[in-house]
Design a protein around this motif. Sequence first.
Motif, PDB file in Angstrom:
ATOM      1  N   MET A  99     -62.048  25.211 -58.101  1.00  5.65           N
ATOM      2  CA  MET A  99     -61.109  26.277 -57.771  1.00  5.65           C
ATOM      3  C   MET A  99     -60.091  25.789 -56.733  1.00  5.65           C
ATOM      4  SD  MET A  99     -61.352  28.970 -59.558  1.00  5.65           S
ATOM      5  CE  MET A  99     -62.453  29.555 -60.841  1.00  5.65           C
ATOM      6  N   LEU A 100     -59.075  26.579 -56.527  1.00 11.22           N
ATOM      7  CA  LEU A 100     -58.003  26.214 -55.614  1.00 11.22           C
ATOM      8  C   LEU A 100     -58.420  26.423 -54.166  1.00 11.22           C
ATOM      9  CD1 LEU A 100     -55.108  28.022 -57.516  1.00 11.22           C
ATOM     10  CD2 LEU A 100     -55.522  25.555 -57.480  1.00 11.22           C
ATOM     11  N   ASP A 101     -58.041  25.485 -53.292  1.00 14.36           N
ATOM     12  CA  ASP A 101     -58.283  25.707 -51.869  1.00 14.36           C
ATOM     13  C   ASP A 101     -57.025  26.295 -51.239  1.00 14.36           C
ATOM     14  OD1 ASP A 101     -56.456  23.640 -51.321  1.00 14.36           O
ATOM     15  OD2 ASP A 101     -58.035  22.134 -51.116  1.00 14.36           O
ATOM     16  N   HIS A 102     -57.092  26.593 -49.951  1.00 17.75           N
ATOM     17  CA  HIS A 102     -55.989  27.316 -49.321  1.00 17.75           C
ATOM     18  C   HIS A 102     -54.704  26.500 -49.281  1.00 17.75           C
ATOM     19  CE1 HIS A 102     -57.304  24.993 -45.774  1.00 17.75           C
ATOM     20  NE2 HIS A 102     -56.080  25.160 -45.330  1.00 17.75           N
ATOM     21  N   THR A 103     -54.804  25.174 -49.180  1.00 19.96           N
ATOM     22  CA  THR A 103     -53.579  24.365 -49.155  1.00 19.96           C
ATOM     23  C   THR A 103     -52.878  24.386 -50.509  1.00 19.96           C
ATOM     24  OG1 THR A 103     -54.840  22.354 -49.673  1.00 19.96           O
ATOM     25  CG2 THR A 103     -54.471  22.863 -47.350  1.00 19.96           C
ATOM     26  N   GLU A 104     -53.655  24.361 -51.589  1.00 23.67           N
ATOM     27  CA  GLU A 104     -53.062  24.425 -52.931  1.00 23.67           C
ATOM     28  C   GLU A 104     -52.443  25.792 -53.184  1.00 23.67           C
ATOM     29  OE1 GLU A 104     -55.870  21.486 -55.564  1.00 23.67           O
ATOM     30  OE2 GLU A 104     -56.820  23.261 -54.683  1.00 23.67           O
ATOM     31  N   ILE A 105     -53.107  26.834 -52.707  1.00 21.40           N
ATOM     32  CA  ILE A 105     -52.572  28.192 -52.869  1.00 21.40           C
ATOM     33  C   ILE A 105     -51.302  28.357 -52.047  1.00 21.40           C
ATOM     34  CG2 ILE A 105     -53.019  30.633 -52.373  1.00 21.40           C
ATOM     35  CD1 ILE A 105     -55.969  30.064 -53.087  1.00 21.40           C
ATOM     36  N   GLU A 106     -51.316  27.873 -50.825  1.00 17.46           N
ATOM     37  CA  GLU A 106     -50.117  27.965 -49.986  1.00 17.46           C
ATOM     38  C   GLU A 106     -48.929  27.280 -50.661  1.00 17.46           C
ATOM     39  OE1 GLU A 106     -48.514  26.483 -45.596  1.00 17.46           O
ATOM     40  OE2 GLU A 106     -50.672  26.673 -45.959  1.00 17.46           O
ATOM     41  N   ALA A 107     -49.166  26.135 -51.288  1.00 16.80           N
ATOM     42  CA  ALA A 107     -48.082  25.408 -51.958  1.00 16.80           C
ATOM     43  C   ALA A 107     -47.490  26.204 -53.112  1.00 16.80           C
ATOM     44  CB  ALA A 107     -48.600  24.070 -52.456  1.00 16.80           C
ATOM     45  N   LEU A 108     -48.307  26.987 -53.789  1.00 10.16           N
ATOM     46  CA  LEU A 108     -47.829  27.757 -54.942  1.00 10.16           C
ATOM     47  C   LEU A 108     -46.886  28.893 -54.549  1.00 10.16           C
ATOM     48  CD1 LEU A 108     -51.114  27.924 -57.054  1.00 10.16           C
ATOM     49  CD2 LEU A 108     -48.977  26.784 -57.711  1.00 10.16           C
ATOM     50  N   PHE A 109     -46.878  29.241 -53.251  1.00 13.23           N
ATOM     51  CA  PHE A 109     -45.996  30.311 -52.782  1.00 13.23           C
ATOM     52  C   PHE A 109     -45.025  29.836 -51.701  1.00 13.23           C
ATOM     53  CE2 PHE A 109     -49.880  32.392 -54.320  1.00 13.23           C
ATOM     54  CZ  PHE A 109     -49.337  33.194 -55.312  1.00 13.23           C
ATOM     55  N   THR A 110     -44.931  28.523 -51.523  1.00 12.49           N
ATOM     56  CA  THR A 110     -43.998  27.966 -50.546  1.00 12.49           C
ATOM     57  C   THR A 110     -42.789  27.407 -51.279  1.00 12.49           C
ATOM     58  OG1 THR A 110     -45.797  27.394 -49.039  1.00 12.49           O
ATOM     59  CG2 THR A 110     -43.684  26.307 -48.684  1.00 12.49           C
ATOM     60  N   ARG A 111     -41.648  27.992 -51.008  1.00 10.97           N
ATOM     61  CA  ARG A 111     -40.431  27.650 -51.732  1.00 10.97           C
ATOM     62  C   ARG A 111     -39.869  26.303 -51.285  1.00 10.97           C
ATOM     63  NH1 ARG A 111     -39.509  31.870 -54.614  1.00 10.97           N
ATOM     64  NH2 ARG A 111     -37.454  31.175 -55.263  1.00 10.97           N
ATOM     65  N   SER A 112     -38.911  25.815 -52.021  1.00 14.63           N
ATOM     66  CA  SER A 112     -38.347  24.493 -51.734  1.00 14.63           C
ATOM     67  C   SER A 112     -37.651  24.425 -50.384  1.00 14.63           C
ATOM     68  CB  SER A 112     -37.371  24.079 -52.847  1.00 14.63           C
ATOM     69  OG  SER A 112     -36.380  25.070 -53.033  1.00 14.63           O
ATOM     70  N   ASP A 113     -37.263  25.593 -49.829  1.00 17.97           N
ATOM     71  CA  ASP A 113     -36.657  25.615 -48.497  1.00 17.97           C
ATOM     72  C   ASP A 113     -37.705  25.707 -47.394  1.00 17.97           C
ATOM     73  OD1 ASP A 113     -37.539  28.230 -48.717  1.00 17.97           O
ATOM     74  OD2 ASP A 113     -35.565  29.150 -48.495  1.00 17.97           O
ATOM     75  N   GLY A 114     -39.000  25.674 -47.769  1.00 16.34           N
ATOM     76  CA  GLY A 114     -40.075  25.702 -46.792  1.00 16.34           C
ATOM     77  C   GLY A 114     -40.606  27.084 -46.476  1.00 16.34           C
ATOM     78  N   GLU A 115     -39.988  28.134 -47.026  1.00 14.57           N
ATOM     79  CA  GLU A 115     -40.409  29.502 -46.742  1.00 14.57           C
ATOM     80  C   GLU A 115     -41.616  29.877 -47.592  1.00 14.57           C
ATOM     81  OE1 GLU A 115     -38.641  34.091 -46.858  1.00 14.57           O
ATOM     82  OE2 GLU A 115     -37.744  32.523 -48.094  1.00 14.57           O
ATOM     83  N   PHE A 116     -42.630  30.454 -46.954  1.00 13.19           N
ATOM     84  CA  PHE A 116     -43.766  31.021 -47.673  1.00 13.19           C
ATOM     85  C   PHE A 116     -43.426  32.472 -48.007  1.00 13.19           C
ATOM     86  CE2 PHE A 116     -47.652  33.467 -48.019  1.00 13.19           C
ATOM     87  CZ  PHE A 116     -48.490  32.657 -48.766  1.00 13.19           C
ATOM     88  N   LEU A 117     -43.551  32.843 -49.269  1.00 13.09           N
ATOM     89  CA  LEU A 117     -43.247  34.211 -49.682  1.00 13.09           C
ATOM     90  C   LEU A 117     -44.130  34.593 -50.864  1.00 13.09           C
ATOM     91  CD1 LEU A 117     -41.640  36.809 -49.496  1.00 13.09           C
ATOM     92  CD2 LEU A 117     -39.832  35.736 -50.866  1.00 13.09           C
ATOM     93  N   PHE A 118     -44.983  35.547 -50.624  1.00 13.56           N
ATOM     94  CA  PHE A 118     -45.878  36.069 -51.654  1.00 13.56           C
ATOM     95  C   PHE A 118     -45.481  37.506 -51.955  1.00 13.56           C
ATOM     96  CE2 PHE A 118     -49.383  38.985 -52.395  1.00 13.56           C
ATOM     97  CZ  PHE A 118     -50.062  38.414 -53.454  1.00 13.56           C
ATOM     98  N   ALA A 119     -45.454  37.869 -53.250  1.00 12.63           N
ATOM     99  CA  ALA A 119     -45.222  39.258 -53.641  1.00 12.63           C
ATOM    100  C   ALA A 119     -45.860  39.505 -54.998  1.00 12.63           C
ATOM    101  CB  ALA A 119     -43.725  39.581 -53.691  1.00 12.63           C
ATOM    102  N   ARG A 120     -46.320  40.729 -55.183  1.00 15.73           N
ATOM    103  CA  ARG A 120     -46.890  41.151 -56.467  1.00 15.73           C
ATOM    104  C   ARG A 120     -46.329  42.523 -56.830  1.00 15.73           C
ATOM    105  NH1 ARG A 120     -51.131  44.937 -55.337  1.00 15.73           N
ATOM    106  NH2 ARG A 120     -52.120  44.682 -53.295  1.00 15.73           N
ATOM    107  N   TRP A 121     -46.641  42.950 -58.035  1.00 11.74           N
ATOM    108  CA  TRP A 121     -46.204  44.262 -58.492  1.00 11.74           C
ATOM    109  C   TRP A 121     -47.005  45.358 -57.792  1.00 11.74           C
ATOM    110  CZ3 TRP A 121     -42.384  45.245 -62.248  1.00 11.74           C
ATOM    111  CH2 TRP A 121     -41.886  44.116 -62.901  1.00 11.74           C
TER     112      TRP A 121
END
Length: 209
Positions: free
Chosen positions: A1-23
């Motif tokens: 399964m994914l660890d926190h660093t892999e999850i953080e990368a999936l929501f960290t944009r190319s400008d370095g901003e972390f942004l998570f959103a769902r419906w």
Amino acid sequence: MLDHTEIEALFTRSDGEFLFARWQRPIAPVIFGVDDATLPVLKGGIEAVVTLAGHKMTEADPELGSNLMMFFVAEWGELRDIPDLDRLVPGIGDILDQLEETGANQYRVFRFEESGAIRAAFAFIRLDEHMRDVPAQTLALSQAVQLALLWSDNAFQNSPPLLIGPDGDVLLKPEIGALIRAAYDPAIPVMDRDPALAYRLAARVDRPA
């Protein structure tokens, strides 16, 4: 399964901003540009991911009508002829110029609630030579995954969210399915800019479905 660093990368944009959103509101999809045989396959892919998330679909949003729109075209120029598309997606003309210039075959736009949750999404898919070779089921599942959450613009570039099963069927990777399910846990905020959220998601990814 994914660890926190892999999850953080999936929501960290190319400008370095972390942004998570769902419906937050139920999803009311409408799909343009496909034949009658393909339509239920695409809607089935959306429904499968929404069900996995524990979220809801609806026939119509009381405020927006349809809040998830998918457009399939042969050439980007076809979208210029859709009435009032610029009201739904401001600046669509400039976006189309960029898509034509870069030869892109897909593009997604999100709109947001005051809470930061996803309010509406628009997916534009150009059926170029590559896309025409993708089975409808694969295309449906891939697009549904990418519309379920506000992923990083870099997410899935090197590792797609789908895999080929032993019998040849296309499946959602278990770790991505677990992450989507965790993201819709009621204890998780609908939007967050704090990378520490990745720890909370990682703790829920490890839980059994």
